[in-house]
Motif scaffolding. Structure first.
Motif, PDB file in Angstrom:
ATOM      1  N   GLY A 183      15.671 -22.239 -10.662  1.00 44.25           N
ATOM      2  CA  GLY A 183      15.315 -23.588 -10.961  1.00 44.25           C
ATOM      3  C   GLY A 183      13.883 -23.900 -11.034  1.00 44.25           C
ATOM      4  O   GLY A 183      13.197 -23.075 -11.831  1.00 44.25           O
ATOM      5  N   GLN A 184      13.424 -25.044 -10.361  1.00 39.41           N
ATOM      6  CA  GLN A 184      11.969 -25.031 -10.178  1.00 39.41           C
ATOM      7  C   GLN A 184      11.472 -23.991  -8.988  1.00 39.41           C
ATOM      8  O   GLN A 184      10.124 -24.425  -8.869  1.00 39.41           O
ATOM      9  N   THR A 185      12.136 -23.333  -8.533  1.00 38.13           N
ATOM     10  CA  THR A 185      11.396 -22.481  -7.470  1.00 38.13           C
ATOM     11  C   THR A 185      11.046 -21.266  -7.605  1.00 38.13           C
ATOM     12  O   THR A 185      11.825 -20.461  -8.438  1.00 38.13           O
ATOM     13  N   THR A 186       9.973 -20.771  -7.157  1.00 41.25           N
ATOM     14  CA  THR A 186       9.162 -19.405  -7.429  1.00 41.25           C
ATOM     15  C   THR A 186       9.141 -18.858  -6.085  1.00 41.25           C
ATOM     16  O   THR A 186       8.994 -19.412  -5.125  1.00 41.25           O
ATOM     17  N   TYR A 187       9.645 -17.575  -6.030  1.00 40.59           N
ATOM     18  CA  TYR A 187       9.710 -16.903  -4.732  1.00 40.59           C
ATOM     19  C   TYR A 187       9.239 -15.351  -4.738  1.00 40.59           C
ATOM     20  O   TYR A 187       9.358 -14.545  -5.962  1.00 40.59           O
ATOM     21  N   THR A 188       8.866 -14.976  -3.785  1.00 37.16           N
ATOM     22  CA  THR A 188       8.688 -13.566  -3.635  1.00 37.16           C
ATOM     23  C   THR A 188       9.138 -12.829  -2.381  1.00 37.16           C
ATOM     24  O   THR A 188       9.389 -13.774  -1.298  1.00 37.16           O
ATOM     25  N   VAL A 189       9.701 -11.719  -2.406  1.00 42.86           N
ATOM     26  CA  VAL A 189      10.277 -10.917  -1.357  1.00 42.86           C
ATOM     27  C   VAL A 189       9.727  -9.484  -1.050  1.00 42.86           C
ATOM     28  O   VAL A 189       9.421  -9.003  -2.102  1.00 42.86           O
ATOM     29  N   ALA A 190       9.494  -9.251  -0.003  1.00 43.51           N
ATOM     30  CA  ALA A 190       9.010  -7.985   0.229  1.00 43.51           C
ATOM     31  C   ALA A 190       9.440  -7.511   1.642  1.00 43.51           C
ATOM     32  O   ALA A 190       9.756  -8.050   2.577  1.00 43.51           O
ATOM     33  N   GLY A 191       9.443  -5.912   1.748  1.00 44.16           N
ATOM     34  CA  GLY A 191      10.029  -5.555   3.013  1.00 44.16           C
ATOM     35  C   GLY A 191       9.561  -3.924   3.301  1.00 44.16           C
ATOM     36  O   GLY A 191       9.168  -3.278   2.127  1.00 44.16           O
ATOM     37  N   ASN A 192       9.164  -3.642   4.240  1.00 41.18           N
ATOM     38  CA  ASN A 192       8.954  -2.110   4.613  1.00 41.18           C
ATOM     39  C   ASN A 192       9.967  -1.659   5.834  1.00 41.18           C
ATOM     40  O   ASN A 192      10.401  -2.174   6.717  1.00 41.18           O
ATOM     41  N   MET A 193      10.114  -0.306   5.685  1.00 45.93           N
ATOM     42  CA  MET A 193      10.567   0.533   6.805  1.00 45.93           C
ATOM     43  C   MET A 193      12.398   0.005   6.728  1.00 45.93           C
ATOM     44  O   MET A 193      12.799  -0.288   7.863  1.00 45.93           O
ATOM     45  N   LEU A 194      12.772  -0.283   5.575  1.00 41.86           N
ATOM     46  CA  LEU A 194      13.994  -0.809   5.309  1.00 41.86           C
ATOM     47  C   LEU A 194      15.009   0.332   5.053  1.00 41.86           C
ATOM     48  O   LEU A 194      14.586   1.559   4.647  1.00 41.86           O
ATOM     49  N   GLU A 195      16.376   0.071   4.929  1.00 39.04           N
ATOM     50  CA  GLU A 195      17.413   0.994   4.560  1.00 39.04           C
ATOM     51  C   GLU A 195      17.266   1.075   3.213  1.00 39.04           C
ATOM     52  O   GLU A 195      17.739   2.242   2.751  1.00 39.04           O
ATOM     53  N   GLY A 196      16.891   0.392   2.355  1.00 38.13           N
ATOM     54  CA  GLY A 196      16.604   0.620   0.979  1.00 38.13           C
ATOM     55  C   GLY A 196      16.473  -0.815   0.332  1.00 38.13           C
ATOM     56  O   GLY A 196      16.280  -1.678   0.746  1.00 38.13           O
ATOM     57  N   GLU A 197      16.110  -0.603  -1.207  1.00 40.57           N
ATOM     58  CA  GLU A 197      15.721  -1.728  -1.978  1.00 40.57           C
ATOM     59  C   GLU A 197      16.816  -2.765  -1.759  1.00 40.57           C
ATOM     60  O   GLU A 197      16.609  -3.885  -2.091  1.00 40.57           O
ATOM     61  N   GLY A 204       0.950  -1.299  -0.088  1.00 41.22           N
ATOM     62  CA  GLY A 204       0.001  -0.147  -0.051  1.00 41.22           C
ATOM     63  C   GLY A 204       0.907   1.406   0.020  1.00 41.22           C
ATOM     64  O   GLY A 204       1.927   1.260   0.427  1.00 41.22           O
ATOM     65  N   ASP A 205       0.539   2.431  -0.498  1.00 42.06           N
ATOM     66  CA  ASP A 205       1.085   3.368  -0.696  1.00 42.06           C
ATOM     67  C   ASP A 205       1.351   4.265   0.600  1.00 42.06           C
ATOM     68  O   ASP A 205       2.105   5.329   0.682  1.00 42.06           O
ATOM     69  N   GLU A 206       0.799   3.841   1.473  1.00 41.99           N
ATOM     70  CA  GLU A 206       1.033   4.513   3.010  1.00 41.99           C
ATOM     71  C   GLU A 206       2.025   3.647   3.908  1.00 41.99           C
ATOM     72  O   GLU A 206       2.248   3.886   5.258  1.00 41.99           O
ATOM     73  N   CYS A 207       2.715   2.393   3.341  1.00 37.13           N
ATOM     74  CA  CYS A 207       3.773   1.869   3.924  1.00 37.13           C
ATOM     75  C   CYS A 207       4.929   2.711   4.227  1.00 37.13           C
ATOM     76  O   CYS A 207       4.990   3.941   3.403  1.00 37.13           O
ATOM     77  N   VAL A 208       5.582   2.314   5.298  1.00 37.08           N
ATOM     78  CA  VAL A 208       6.725   3.418   5.559  1.00 37.08           C
ATOM     79  C   VAL A 208       7.908   3.101   4.653  1.00 37.08           C
ATOM     80  O   VAL A 208       8.408   1.871   4.422  1.00 37.08           O
ATOM     81  N   ASP A 209       8.609   4.242   4.059  1.00 41.13           N
ATOM     82  CA  ASP A 209       9.874   3.978   3.122  1.00 41.13           C
ATOM     83  C   ASP A 209      10.951   3.379   4.047  1.00 41.13           C
ATOM     84  O   ASP A 209      10.865   3.762   5.056  1.00 41.13           O
ATOM     85  N   TRP A 210      11.731   2.670   3.261  1.00 40.00           N
ATOM     86  CA  TRP A 210      11.783   2.043   2.001  1.00 40.00           C
ATOM     87  C   TRP A 210      10.864   0.880   2.166  1.00 40.00           C
ATOM     88  O   TRP A 210      11.118   0.124   3.032  1.00 40.00           O
ATOM     89  N   PHE A 211       9.863   0.932   1.212  1.00 43.98           N
ATOM     90  CA  PHE A 211       9.177  -0.585   0.996  1.00 43.98           C
ATOM     91  C   PHE A 211       8.983  -1.017  -0.493  1.00 43.98           C
ATOM     92  O   PHE A 211       8.877  -0.049  -1.374  1.00 43.98           O
ATOM     93  N   GLY A 212       8.701  -2.091  -0.655  1.00 46.85           N
ATOM     94  CA  GLY A 212       8.517  -2.857  -1.933  1.00 46.85           C
ATOM     95  C   GLY A 212       8.866  -4.231  -1.911  1.00 46.85           C
ATOM     96  O   GLY A 212       8.996  -4.854  -1.037  1.00 46.85           O
ATOM     97  N   SER A 213       8.673  -4.851  -3.316  1.00 43.87           N
ATOM     98  CA  SER A 213       8.909  -6.282  -3.314  1.00 43.87           C
ATOM     99  C   SER A 213       9.616  -6.662  -4.668  1.00 43.87           C
ATOM    100  O   SER A 213       9.432  -5.688  -5.426  1.00 43.87           O
ATOM    101  N   GLN A 214       9.688  -7.894  -4.911  1.00 41.30           N
ATOM    102  CA  GLN A 214      10.157  -8.322  -6.029  1.00 41.30           C
ATOM    103  C   GLN A 214       9.902 -10.119  -6.018  1.00 41.30           C
ATOM    104  O   GLN A 214       9.657 -10.508  -4.884  1.00 41.30           O
ATOM    105  N   THR A 215       9.867 -10.371  -7.447  1.00 42.24           N
ATOM    106  CA  THR A 215       9.604 -11.845  -7.601  1.00 42.24           C
ATOM    107  C   THR A 215      10.554 -12.337  -8.479  1.00 42.24           C
ATOM    108  O   THR A 215      11.467 -11.768  -9.099  1.00 42.24           O
ATOM    109  N   GLY A 216      10.859 -13.897  -8.333  1.00 45.32           N
ATOM    110  CA  GLY A 216      12.137 -14.402  -9.039  1.00 45.32           C
ATOM    111  C   GLY A 216      11.848 -15.850  -9.294  1.00 45.32           C
ATOM    112  O   GLY A 216      10.797 -16.333  -8.682  1.00 45.32           O
ATOM    113  N   SER A 217      12.588 -16.490  -9.716  1.00 48.52           N
ATOM    114  CA  SER A 217      12.794 -17.838  -9.727  1.00 48.52           C
ATOM    115  C   SER A 217      14.185 -18.407  -9.777  1.00 48.52           C
ATOM    116  O   SER A 217      15.318 -17.731 -10.277  1.00 48.52           O
TER     117      SER A 217
END
Length: 224
Positions: A109-123, A94-107
């Motif tokens: 091999g056969q593994t799929t994952y998502t990573v997310a965080g908020n109030m972090l030092e940075g991306e 949500g746009d009211e999460c505390v900076d830095w916030f964001g997420s990414q997806t990836g894979s």
């Protein structure tokens, strides 16, 4: 402050999370036989079990999360992400999460994952989590080791922008063929919970091995 990773290889699902608040293992990560989800930022705890129940009913994660958020009047404060057994992913910040916030997806091999965080030092914090997890998967480490290595990489990259360390951490894994004690672990309040979670994992592994030595062929039953 929270950062977390959710993953699936189509059979096993897992998550690891750390936050600057107590008892995150009871608030944020939720498993289903069909996937895993983490709810964080200003946590709406029911989002997690409700998403897991929708997954139980074979809803896809990218349907389940948007459906639940449409009913949340404070969705702008939420961060939620996850994966399902069919390889679908969903991330929302949500746009009211505390900076830095964001997420990414990836894979990897056969593994799929998502990573997310908020109030972090940075991306770079979630990038470190994702990079370490993918590297660990490629090195053929065990799934718990991959998730714990990824969690430590996030802390090493800076973690919380206020303090650089967390207060609680958790590891949860659904593996129908290997239901071990070491797959559901929490550190609820500790000055350095990520290394402590690693220590607890190693202790649980020793207990698993002792159980197998005492009762050869027995399987510890854990159900969702």
């Amino acid at each position: 402050m929270t950062y977390s990773i959710c993953m699936t290889d189509g059979t096993r699902h897992g998550t690891a999370i750390a936050t600057k608040a107590p008892a995150v293992g009871g608030l944020a990560p939720f498993l289903s036989p069909n996937g895993v989800v983490c709810t964080q930022s200003i946590v709406n705890v029911p989002l997690g079990p409700k998403a897991a129940r929708l997954l139980d009913g074979e809803a896809s994660i990218d349907d389940a999360i948007p459906t639940l958020l449409r009913k949340d009047d404070n969705a702008s404060l939420r961060q939620i992400h996850g994966v399902d057994t069919w390889g679908n992913t969903s991330t929302f910040s949500g746009d009211e999460c505390v900076d830095w916030f964001g997420s990414q997806t990836g894979s990897a091999g056969q593994t799929t994952y998502t990573v997310a965080g908020n109030m972090l030092e940075g991306e770079h914090v979630i990038e470190a989590v994702a990079t370490e997890f993918a590297s660990a998967v490629d090195s053929s480490k065990s799934l718990p080791e991959c998730l714990l290595d990824a969690l430590q990489a996030g802390e090493d990259a800076g973690g919380d922008k206020r303090a650089g360390t967390a207060q609680s951490a958790a590891l949860k894994i659904y593996d129908p063929e290997d239901p071990r004690l070491a797959h559901d672990l929490r550190v609820d309040d500790h000055e350095d919970p990520v290394p402590e979670l690693q220590r607890v994992y190693e202790s649980a592994c020793e207990d698993d091995e002792a159980w197998e030595d005492e009762f050869p062929g027995a399987i510890l039953q854990r159900t969702l």
